[in-house]
Design an enzyme around this catalytic site. Sequence first.
Site, PDB file in Angstrom:
ATOM      1  N   CYS A 385       0.819  -1.200   0.000  1.00 53.73           N
ATOM      2  CA  CYS A 385       0.000   0.000   0.000  1.00 53.73           C
ATOM      3  C   CYS A 385       0.865   1.268   0.000  1.00 53.73           C
ATOM      4  O   CYS A 385       1.455   1.582  -1.025  1.00 53.73           O
ATOM      5  CB  CYS A 385      -1.009  -0.055   1.143  1.00 53.73           C
ATOM      6  SG  CYS A 385      -2.480   0.898   0.747  1.00 53.73           S
ATOM      7  N   HIS A 511      -3.673  -5.126   0.361  1.00 49.15           N
ATOM      8  CA  HIS A 511      -3.089  -5.690   1.583  1.00 49.15           C
ATOM      9  C   HIS A 511      -3.175  -7.213   1.570  1.00 49.15           C
ATOM     10  O   HIS A 511      -4.161  -7.771   2.052  1.00 49.15           O
ATOM     11  CB  HIS A 511      -3.841  -5.173   2.814  1.00 49.15           C
ATOM     12  CG  HIS A 511      -3.657  -3.723   3.069  1.00 49.15           C
ATOM     13  ND1 HIS A 511      -2.755  -3.239   3.987  1.00 49.15           N
ATOM     14  CD2 HIS A 511      -4.245  -2.644   2.511  1.00 49.15           C
ATOM     15  CE1 HIS A 511      -2.804  -1.921   3.996  1.00 49.15           C
ATOM     16  NE2 HIS A 511      -3.710  -1.534   3.100  1.00 49.15           N
ATOM     17  N   GLU A 513      -1.743  -9.194   3.417  1.00 46.35           N
ATOM     18  CA  GLU A 513      -1.680  -9.728   4.791  1.00 46.35           C
ATOM     19  C   GLU A 513      -3.056 -10.016   5.380  1.00 46.35           C
ATOM     20  O   GLU A 513      -3.177 -10.851   6.279  1.00 46.35           O
ATOM     21  CB  GLU A 513      -0.881  -8.779   5.702  1.00 46.35           C
ATOM     22  CG  GLU A 513      -1.553  -7.453   6.073  1.00 46.35           C
ATOM     23  CD  GLU A 513      -1.339  -6.336   5.060  1.00 46.35           C
ATOM     24  OE1 GLU A 513      -1.019  -6.649   3.897  1.00 46.35           O
ATOM     25  OE2 GLU A 513      -1.497  -5.156   5.435  1.00 46.35           O
TER      26      GLU A 513
HETATM   27  N1  GLN Z   1      -1.870   6.648   2.840  1.00 47.09           N
HETATM   28  C1  GLN Z   1      -2.000   5.916   1.612  1.00 47.09           C
HETATM   29  C2  GLN Z   1      -3.357   6.133   0.968  1.00 47.09           C
HETATM   30  O1  GLN Z   1      -4.281   6.512   1.647  1.00 47.09           O
HETATM   31  C3  GLN Z   1      -1.734   4.441   1.825  1.00 47.09           C
HETATM   32  C4  GLN Z   1      -2.675   3.780   2.773  1.00 47.09           C
HETATM   33  C5  GLN Z   1      -2.183   2.458   3.300  1.00 47.09           C
HETATM   34  O2  GLN Z   1      -0.991   2.181   3.284  1.00 47.09           O
HETATM   35  N2  GLN Z   1      -3.081   1.630   3.809  1.00 47.09           N
HETATM   36  O3  GLN Z   1      -3.518   5.925  -0.201  1.00 47.09           O
END
Ligand code: GLN
Length: 542
Positions: A385, A511, A513
């Site tokens: 992410c 994600h 995970e």
């Molecule tokens: N802050 C980034 C976004 O909002 C990544 C979010 C995250 O890593 N879950 O796109």
Amino acid sequence: MNSSPKYVFVTGGVSSSLGKGIISASLAKLLQSRGLNVTIQKFDPYINIDPGTLNPYEHGECYVTDDGTETDLDLGHYERFLDIKTSNSNNATTGQIYQTVINKERKGDFLGKTVQVIPHITNEIKRRIQLIESEKEYDIIITELGGTVGDIESYPFIEAVRQFRWELGIANSIVIHLTLLPFLAAAGELKTKPTQHSVKKLMESGVNADIIVCRTEHEMNEELRSKIALFCNVDVESVIQSIDASTIYEVPILMQEEKLDQVVLKKLNIKNSNKTEFKKWKTFVQKVKNPNDTVDIGLIGKYVELQDSYKSILESFVHAGAENELKVNVIPIHSEEINKSNLIELLSSLDGILVAPGFGERGIEGKICAIQFARENNIPFLGICLGMQMAVIEYSRNVLNLSDANSTEMNTETSNPVISLMENQKNITEMGGTMRLGSWKCDLIENSLAQRIYSKSKIKERHRHRYELNFEYMDSLKSKGLVFSGLNPDTNLVEIIELENHPWFLGVQFHPEYKSTALNPHPIFISFVEASYKKKINNGRK
Ligand code: GLN
């Protein structure tokens, strides 16, 4: 079995953090292994609507389900133990309960009556307890009540459980109370008094514990079990020892030895003579406990002090480690500590580098330095992410020479917003529930690392972010060797990036995970651990 489910409520006493989630998940695992349909839900006493806006320091990781609900991290344990999918119905907070009641009041649904904790709030809690029944036919529904008995915030939940049990018929539900037996070193004794008090506290609210599970660092003897039974109105077989285990995944096995599942079935009057089908689970636990070797993977993030902040990532490494018969030593590295002058010192001994998800500006320059180091030194790299977004920024700055490339999350004025908000997202003013959340489709490019990892071309993964890779930069990034190996088939949003001339470099906008479970480790983590181990061997570190 029968069509109306039976209920198990799990409450906690004496102290928080005793592991109600793990005990609930372990019991569910045992019952599921006997062929019963089981699910677990969690009620959280805090007033936030969901943990989505909570700082991970406060409440640990925010776990996201397929349907895009931002939930408590215990739901992650439920999925990892049971291999089931949880949803919006598996988690409720005090905030949600009150919000529903207040919305009804505003609509005039209560016909001018005074709206009160009893019956309006407790009715809503009871409705939420049963909401999950509409999803699927369950034999047993386990409900974990967050918090500790005696907390002001827990009272409405305990009261709702009291009412619910009477209305359902007391024989159709049981209460398991999890407590702590402190060990007084000076006296050389385990103490039962706090347990007695917390069971009494529960009784004051009209709820009797049917089973007492005692967290303890030392074995309990028969005398101690009898004493707890006598003081707490339960039979001796209902006093269950939960001794500290070296891995949480061993807890179902320990609970089976303590016959927790048998006692539960007996008390709920459920006839089930099936033997527990536990072979795969035991093999998994054996592998966790007896690895052939170790591999060191750096976890670069800004909440690394707190284990719970990256719970799902840490557990995914346990699963993938076991699959590779390795123990993954996760080395936490604070992103704010990394700079160009200490890269070798901090990172060169690592076999793999993971850059964690996150929000906000703090520590991002350290993450970018670490990614450049991994890219230039052929160290296996996984960016999740924000980690993927930072990999795109790093590539844009150092390969495309766009020195001010950034995400508009960090710098709204950047002249090269390689990561930005999509057009239709630009008017967001509220923070809660405004992200791309939950399960989204992704198509994988033929012959890419991603496709080899998954051994298929169409996948679905869970998201939790606002910002996206900016389409305007795709061509130039591509011409300089960045591969867009996973795209959303409906919107073309970039979900996976990788590099051609690198042994293992992957950035994922989603994600992985959240979907790794004990018996179904996530393929990205399996492959990342394998590649990191290869790096270790190639570097002669074995
Ligand atoms: N802050 C980034 C976004 O909002 C990544 C979010 C995250 O890593 N879950 O796109």
